[in-house]
Design an enzyme around this catalytic site. Sequence first.
Site, mmCIF file in Angstrom:
data_model
loop_
_atom_site.group_PDB
_atom_site.id
_atom_site.type_symbol
_atom_site.label_atom_id
_atom_site.label_comp_id
_atom_site.label_asym_id
_atom_site.label_seq_id
_atom_site.Cartn_x
_atom_site.Cartn_y
_atom_site.Cartn_z
ATOM 1 N N TYR A 123 49.723 39.760 46.417
ATOM 2 C CA TYR A 123 48.619 40.632 47.533
ATOM 3 C C TYR A 123 49.502 40.575 48.732
ATOM 4 O O TYR A 123 49.256 39.508 49.566
ATOM 5 C CB TYR A 123 47.412 40.234 47.518
ATOM 6 C CG TYR A 123 46.449 40.205 46.224
ATOM 7 C CD1 TYR A 123 46.889 40.664 45.065
ATOM 8 C CD2 TYR A 123 45.234 39.542 45.943
ATOM 9 C CE1 TYR A 123 46.486 40.813 43.980
ATOM 10 C CE2 TYR A 123 44.761 39.434 44.842
ATOM 11 C CZ TYR A 123 45.107 40.028 43.682
ATOM 12 O OH TYR A 123 44.567 39.995 42.426
ATOM 13 N N HIS B 226 48.616 34.809 36.836
ATOM 14 C CA HIS B 226 48.187 36.041 36.984
ATOM 15 C C HIS B 226 48.506 36.903 35.914
ATOM 16 O O HIS B 226 47.605 38.024 35.395
ATOM 17 C CB HIS B 226 48.901 36.602 38.329
ATOM 18 C CG HIS B 226 48.169 37.655 39.014
ATOM 19 N ND1 HIS B 226 48.559 37.938 40.317
ATOM 20 C CD2 HIS B 226 47.287 38.550 38.697
ATOM 21 C CE1 HIS B 226 47.816 39.069 40.646
ATOM 22 N NE2 HIS B 226 46.998 39.279 39.814
ATOM 23 N N SER C 20 37.732 43.952 39.510
ATOM 24 C CA SER C 20 37.531 45.252 39.743
ATOM 25 C C SER C 20 36.036 45.857 38.985
ATOM 26 O O SER C 20 35.868 46.732 38.400
ATOM 27 C CB SER C 20 38.602 46.470 38.843
ATOM 28 O OG SER C 20 39.808 45.961 39.492
HETATM 29 N N1 NAP Z 1 43.764 39.454 37.949
HETATM 30 C C1 NAP Z 1 44.102 40.745 38.302
HETATM 31 O O1 NAP Z 1 45.058 41.071 37.868
HETATM 32 C C2 NAP Z 1 43.450 41.556 39.165
HETATM 33 C C3 NAP Z 1 43.715 43.133 39.329
HETATM 34 C C4 NAP Z 1 42.753 43.548 40.517
HETATM 35 C C5 NAP Z 1 42.072 42.977 41.225
HETATM 36 N N2 NAP Z 1 41.775 41.489 41.116
HETATM 37 C C6 NAP Z 1 40.886 40.885 42.017
HETATM 38 O O2 NAP Z 1 39.600 41.443 41.726
HETATM 39 C C7 NAP Z 1 38.987 41.850 43.073
HETATM 40 C C8 NAP Z 1 38.128 43.130 42.908
HETATM 41 O O3 NAP Z 1 38.580 44.105 42.188
HETATM 42 P P1 NAP Z 1 39.275 45.474 42.921
HETATM 43 O O4 NAP Z 1 39.194 45.179 44.526
HETATM 44 O O5 NAP Z 1 40.298 46.039 42.448
HETATM 45 O O6 NAP Z 1 38.051 46.361 42.646
HETATM 46 P P2 NAP Z 1 36.462 46.573 43.034
HETATM 47 O O7 NAP Z 1 35.910 45.405 43.256
HETATM 48 O O8 NAP Z 1 35.972 47.266 41.480
HETATM 49 O O9 NAP Z 1 36.485 47.790 43.880
HETATM 50 C C9 NAP Z 1 37.164 47.697 45.110
HETATM 51 C C10 NAP Z 1 37.059 48.882 46.073
HETATM 52 O O10 NAP Z 1 35.485 49.430 46.158
HETATM 53 C C11 NAP Z 1 35.280 49.554 47.382
HETATM 54 N N3 NAP Z 1 34.057 49.280 47.482
HETATM 55 C C12 NAP Z 1 33.314 48.038 47.618
HETATM 56 N N4 NAP Z 1 32.045 47.889 47.924
HETATM 57 C C13 NAP Z 1 31.739 49.011 47.946
HETATM 58 C C14 NAP Z 1 30.533 49.702 48.330
HETATM 59 N N5 NAP Z 1 29.509 48.871 48.540
HETATM 60 N N6 NAP Z 1 30.336 51.138 48.464
HETATM 61 C C15 NAP Z 1 31.635 51.721 48.515
HETATM 62 N N7 NAP Z 1 32.860 51.306 48.125
HETATM 63 C C16 NAP Z 1 32.954 50.017 48.002
HETATM 64 C C17 NAP Z 1 36.342 48.731 48.180
HETATM 65 O O11 NAP Z 1 36.626 49.753 49.459
HETATM 66 P P3 NAP Z 1 37.038 48.955 51.055
HETATM 67 O O12 NAP Z 1 38.422 48.344 50.276
HETATM 68 O O13 NAP Z 1 37.217 50.034 51.679
HETATM 69 O O14 NAP Z 1 36.258 47.976 51.275
HETATM 70 C C18 NAP Z 1 37.638 49.077 47.302
HETATM 71 O O15 NAP Z 1 38.226 50.316 47.633
HETATM 72 C C19 NAP Z 1 40.223 42.027 43.924
HETATM 73 O O16 NAP Z 1 40.109 42.230 45.388
HETATM 74 C C20 NAP Z 1 41.332 40.959 43.520
HETATM 75 O O17 NAP Z 1 40.824 39.843 44.424
HETATM 76 C C21 NAP Z 1 42.510 40.812 40.234
#
Ligand code: NAP
Length: 329
Positions: free
Chosen positions: A56, A125, A204
Amino acid sequence: MQTRTLGRSGLTVSALGLGCMGMSDFYGQQNDAESIRTLHRAVELGLTFFDTADMYGPFKNEELLAQAFKGKRQDVLIATKFGIVRDPNDPTKRGINGRPEYVKSACEASLKRLGTDHIDLYYQHRVDASTPIEETVGAMSRLVEAGKVRYLGLSEAAPATLRRAVATHPIAALQTEYSLWSREPEDEILPTCRELGIGFVPYSPLGRGFLTGQIKQFDDLEADDYRRFSPRFQGENFQKNLDLVARITDLARQKRCTAGQLALAWVLAQGGDVVPIPGTKRVAYLEENLGALEISLSQDELAQLDDIAPQGVAAGLRYPAAMMGTVNG
Ligand SMILES: NC(=O)c1ccc[n+]([C@@H]2O[C@H](COP(=O)([O-])OP(=O)(O)OC[C@H]3O[C@@H](n4cnc5c(N)ncnc54)[C@H](OP(=O)(O)O)[C@@H]3O)[C@@H](O)[C@H]2O)c1
């Protein structure tokens, strides 16, 4: 703060974690000052489980956590990941490396960037198809023996891989995409985790933000936002998926919560061994998301959500076709 224990590992974490990826990569503009405020507020509210990865940024997100957690290391559990290797000249180009000597050097580099002498949960990962999982997990287990890592995890590993992995060393957590629009883990992955005593960490859980209803048109995404390349955000799929979010939002209104809170409450309701890690870089969203812990769903409401969002409901693949070969490996 409510807590949950990851499978039979003994690792107890806050019932919601914080995904830190978007603070440094993939989801539009960065704002380190607000991200650090968000990390500090999370600690203040008792959230203990922070998710990052060396890729990241690349690297910047681990460094950001180090900066934010100076003097607070004892209050937080840090989960990081290795194995997706980005080309420094073109970070969109990627390889996967699970070779033992790489595992060791990646861990040393993460420890240095994180400014810590141990990682609480260290994930591979993506499974490296060219290195037997026993060799990768074997190298990871030597990091545990050396006291550099406390618990091991895998991300996007298939059930057969999980079985082979636990024969080498206990696995505390599997991190895989899971949400109202990505329910495939229910078939085989979640039951296998439960059988093997592996905790499940849905990433996500807000459908990369889409399930909150805040992304209303393609142009809401900045020019360099990764989601512009994601099939679910493109063309007709975007419109079809908006219809799904409209139905989730209706139910949320009846429940007097936001669509995002309902989406998180649904993931939390899938079992006490499930610890979602919604991502945000904003204090306001963090606080809103933690509100999901106060929402309980009746059998009738869960059935309504099954009806609104059955498996396969999302239009479009969850990754661009070229990347689908690296998941469930
Ligand atoms: N292992 C893997 O391959 C993998 C892949 C993807 C992600 N991940 C991990 O999982 C974590 C979470 O997944 P993700 O970030 O992809 O997706 P997510 O948690 O489904 O969504 C994140 C998005 O939602 C927005 N958001 C969050 N809370 C909100 C709310 N209350 N109202 C409106 N919008 C909101 C955020 O906006 P802002 O950014 O503007 O705050 C961001 O754009 C990542 O941070 C990462 O650490 C792991």
